[in-house]
Scaffold this motif. Structure first.
Motif, mmCIF file in Angstrom:
data_model
loop_
_atom_site.group_PDB
_atom_site.id
_atom_site.type_symbol
_atom_site.label_atom_id
_atom_site.label_comp_id
_atom_site.label_asym_id
_atom_site.label_seq_id
_atom_site.Cartn_x
_atom_site.Cartn_y
_atom_site.Cartn_z
ATOM 1 N N CYS A 1 0.756 -1.237 -0.080
ATOM 2 C CA CYS A 1 -0.140 -0.079 0.169
ATOM 3 C C CYS A 1 0.801 1.353 -0.002
ATOM 4 N N GLY A 2 2.097 1.016 0.239
ATOM 5 C CA GLY A 2 3.089 2.083 0.157
ATOM 6 C C GLY A 2 2.993 3.094 1.387
ATOM 7 N N GLU A 3 2.274 2.666 2.575
ATOM 8 C CA GLU A 3 2.406 3.371 3.797
ATOM 9 C C GLU A 3 3.823 3.007 4.608
ATOM 10 N N VAL A 4 3.947 4.078 5.398
ATOM 11 C CA VAL A 4 5.353 3.657 6.241
ATOM 12 C C VAL A 4 4.979 2.782 7.231
ATOM 13 N N GLY A 5 5.843 1.802 7.352
ATOM 14 C CA GLY A 5 5.681 0.750 8.591
ATOM 15 C C GLY A 5 6.918 0.828 9.499
ATOM 16 N N TYR A 6 7.206 -0.370 10.113
ATOM 17 C CA TYR A 6 8.202 -0.469 11.146
ATOM 18 C C TYR A 6 8.633 -2.002 11.328
ATOM 19 N N ARG A 7 9.595 -2.336 11.904
ATOM 20 C CA ARG A 7 10.054 -3.413 12.014
ATOM 21 C C ARG A 7 9.881 -3.637 13.792
ATOM 22 N N PRO A 8 9.130 -4.536 14.007
ATOM 23 C CA PRO A 8 8.995 -5.065 15.565
ATOM 24 C C PRO A 8 10.202 -5.935 15.695
ATOM 25 N N ARG A 9 10.775 -6.693 15.041
ATOM 26 C CA ARG A 9 11.934 -7.470 14.756
ATOM 27 C C ARG A 9 12.739 -7.373 13.505
ATOM 28 N N GLN A 10 13.719 -7.881 13.662
ATOM 29 C CA GLN A 10 14.781 -7.513 12.485
ATOM 30 C C GLN A 10 13.905 -8.122 11.256
ATOM 31 N N ASN B 1 -1.130 0.687 8.330
ATOM 32 C CA ASN B 1 -2.210 0.995 7.504
ATOM 33 C C ASN B 1 -3.466 -0.322 7.933
ATOM 34 N N ASP B 2 -4.300 0.105 8.582
ATOM 35 C CA ASP B 2 -5.318 -1.068 9.068
ATOM 36 C C ASP B 2 -5.883 -1.316 7.767
ATOM 37 N N ALA B 3 -6.294 -0.722 6.855
ATOM 38 C CA ALA B 3 -7.050 -1.178 5.833
ATOM 39 C C ALA B 3 -5.893 -2.188 4.683
ATOM 40 N N CYS B 4 -4.869 -2.106 5.003
ATOM 41 C CA CYS B 4 -3.917 -3.128 3.900
ATOM 42 C C CYS B 4 -3.959 -4.301 4.472
ATOM 43 N N TRP B 5 -3.999 -5.013 3.371
ATOM 44 C CA TRP B 5 -4.449 -6.708 3.640
ATOM 45 C C TRP B 5 -2.945 -7.413 4.354
#
Length: 411
Positions: free
Chosen positions: A329-338, A345-349
Motif C-alpha cells: 500500500c505504500g504506507e510507512v511501517g516499522y520492524r518489530p523484529r529484525q 495501515n489498518d486497511a492494508c491486507w
C-alpha cells in the motif's frame, strides 16, 4: 554493448633468488615512500611527488603513489596505514607477452627501477583466459595493477576493462525487475513480481548472513587482542584467512543471485545506489560503522560483473525508504523484529511480512516506477575497496578490501 571492469590475477611462477630480491626491494621502497608521504599528510599530487620523487622506484609506482596518498588523506580519511600494502603501478607500467608454444605461456614485465624491469613467467586463472587474451590483443584496456606477496608466492592483480555484448534486446518495459536487498539479517534477498503483480519466488541467504557476522566478529575481536599483545604478524595472517572465508561466501551468494536472474524471463537486477546508501546512513556512530563495513561495495561489484558476463543488465535506484515502506500500500511501517515488517495501515491486507522480501520488492518497484538510474562507478566499487586495507581493523572500511591481497584466484 556494456563496459565491464574485472580484476585479473596472475601468479608469478617461482622467481629465482635474484628476482625475489628485486621484488622485495621494490616492495620495501614502495612501503617506505607510502608511509613517508602519508605521515607528511600530503593532500595534493604535488605534495606527494615532493616526497616520493627521491625513492628508488619506477615512475609507474611513483605516479600511482602520487594519486593514491591524497585520496587516503582527503577521501578515505585513513587514520593509520597497514604495515604491508600491495605495490601499485599505473596502467602504463605492465607489459604482457604471450608464448602459446611454451609450457608457461604468459610473461609479464614488472617495473623495478627507472631503467630496470623484470620479465616474469606468470600463471593466470584459467577461467579468466579470455580476458587476458582480449587484453593482449588490444580488445581490452589495462588499468592499475597491484603486486603483493603471500605465503612466499608473488601475485599481480590487474584491472581490465572491456566491452561485453548485451544478452537481450528486450526494452526496459519488457524486463522483469528483480529487487536485490543487501543487509545484515539476510546477506542478500531477491524477489520479483509475477505477471499478476504479486511478489513471487523470494530467495534469502540468511544462513550466509549469520556466517559473515560470525566471521567479522571473530576477526575484530581476535585481531585486536593480538595487536594489543604486539602480535601484528599473527593478527595479519589470522585476519587474511577469515577474510578469505568471507570472500568465498560473497562469491557463492552472488553466483546464486545471477542464477536466480537467469531463471526469470527478460530479467534486470535492481540494486540500491551505493552513493545514496552512504549519504543516508545516520543511525549513530556504532551502527554507521557496522553498516559502512558490511561489504555493500564488494557485493555490488560481484553481482554487477557476474550479471553482465551473463548478459543480464543491472540498474540502480535510490534506496530511500525501501525498508520502511509497505510494498502493498505504500504506507510507512516499522520492524518489530529484525526480520519482520509491519504495515501501520489498518486497511492494508498485508499486516506483517518478511522485512527483507518487502525491501527487495520495493527496490524492484523503483525500477518499474521509472526511478532507475544507472551509475558508472569507476572499477565498479567505491572508497572501501581502495582505502580499507590500510585502516584495518576498522570495520568502517575493511570489508571490501580482500581483492587486493587474495592469494587464490580472484574472479
Amino acid at each position: 554493448m556494456t563496459e565491464l571492469t574485472k580484476t585479473l590475477e596472475l601468479k608469478l611462477v617461482k622467481p629465482n633468488a635474484h628476482k625475489r630480491r628485486k621484488l622485495r626491494e621494490t616492495r620495501e621502497a614502495y612501503q617506505q615512500a607510502l608511509h613517508d608521504a602519508f605521515d607528511a599528510q600530503c593532500t595534493t599530487q604535488t605534495e606527494a611527488n615532493n616526497v616520493v620523487v627521491n625513492y628508488d622506484l619506477s615512475g609507474y609506482a611513483k605516479n600511482a603513489l602520487k594519486k593514491y596518498v591524497p585520496q587516503l588523506t582527503t577521501t578515505y580519511n585513513a587514520g593509520e596505514l597497514h604495515d604491508d600494502h600491495p605495490v601499485r603501478f599505473t596502467n602504463e607500467g605492465l607489459r604482457l607477452d604471450h608464448k602459446p608454444k611454451n609450457a608457461i605461456e604468459w610473461y609479464v614485465k614488472i617495473p623495478h627501477h627507472e631503467d630496470y624491469h623484470l620479465w616474469m613467467p606468470a600463471q593466470p586463472n584459467p577461467e579468466q583466459r579470455d580476458w587476458l587474451e582480449a587484453l593482449n590483443a588490444g580488445d581490452a584496456t589495462m588499468g592499475e595493477s597491484r603486486l603483493f606477496e603471500r605465503d612466499g608466492t608473488w601475485y599481480l592483480h590487474v584491472t581490465v576493462t572491456r566491452d561485453v555484448e548485451d544478452g537481450s534486446e528486450a526494452s526496459a518495459e519488457e524486463r522483469t525487475p528483480i529487487g536485490v536487498d543487501i543487509g545484515e539479517a539476510s546477506l542478500v534477498t531477491v524477489c520479483h513480481r509475477d505477471r499478476h503483480g504479486s511478489p513471487t519466488a523470494p530467495e534469502l541467504w540468511t544462513d550466509e548472513g549469520k556466517t559473515v557476522r560470525r566471521l567479522r566478529k571473530t576477526y575484530f575481536t581476535a585481531t585486536r587482542r593480538l595487536q594489543t599483545r604486539g602480535s601484528e604478524r599473527i593478527a595479519e595472517s589470522f585476519g587474511d584467512d577469515l577474510w578469505d572465508q568471507i570472500d568465498d561466501v560473497f562469491h557463492r551468494v552472488t553466483r546464486k543471485v545471477v542464477e536466480y536472474a537467469e531463471s526469470v524471463e527478460n530479467p534486470v537486477l535492481v540494486l540500491e545506489d551505493l552513493t545514496y546508501i552512504r549519504e543516508s546512513m545516520d543511525y549513530g556512530e556504532y551502527m554507521n560503522r557496522r553498516l559502512h563495513g558490511w561489504g555493500f561495495a564488494k557485493l555490488h561489484a560481484q553481482i554487477r560483473y557476474k550479471a553482465v558476463e551473463k548478459g543480464i543488465p543491472v540498474e540502480t535506484v535510490n534506496p530511500r525508504n525501501t525498508s520502511k515502506d509497505c510494498h502493498a500500500c505504500g504506507e510507512v511501517g516499522y520492524r518489530p523484529r529484525q526480520a519482520t515488517f509491519k504495515c501501520t495501515n489498518d486497511a492494508c491486507w498485508m499486516g506483517e511480512y518478511q522485512a527483507d522480501v518487502n525491501g527487495a520488492v520495493n527496490i524492484a518497484d523503483r525500477y518499474l516506477s521509472g526511478e532507475s538510474r544507472f551509475r558508472e562507478h569507476e572499477n565498479d566499487d567505491d572508497s572501501a575497496e581502495d582505502g580499507g586495507r590500510l585502516t584495518a581493523p576498522q570495520d568502517s572500511q575493511a570489508d571490501a578490501t580482500k581483492q587486493e591481497t587474495l592469494g587464490t584466484y580472484a574472479s
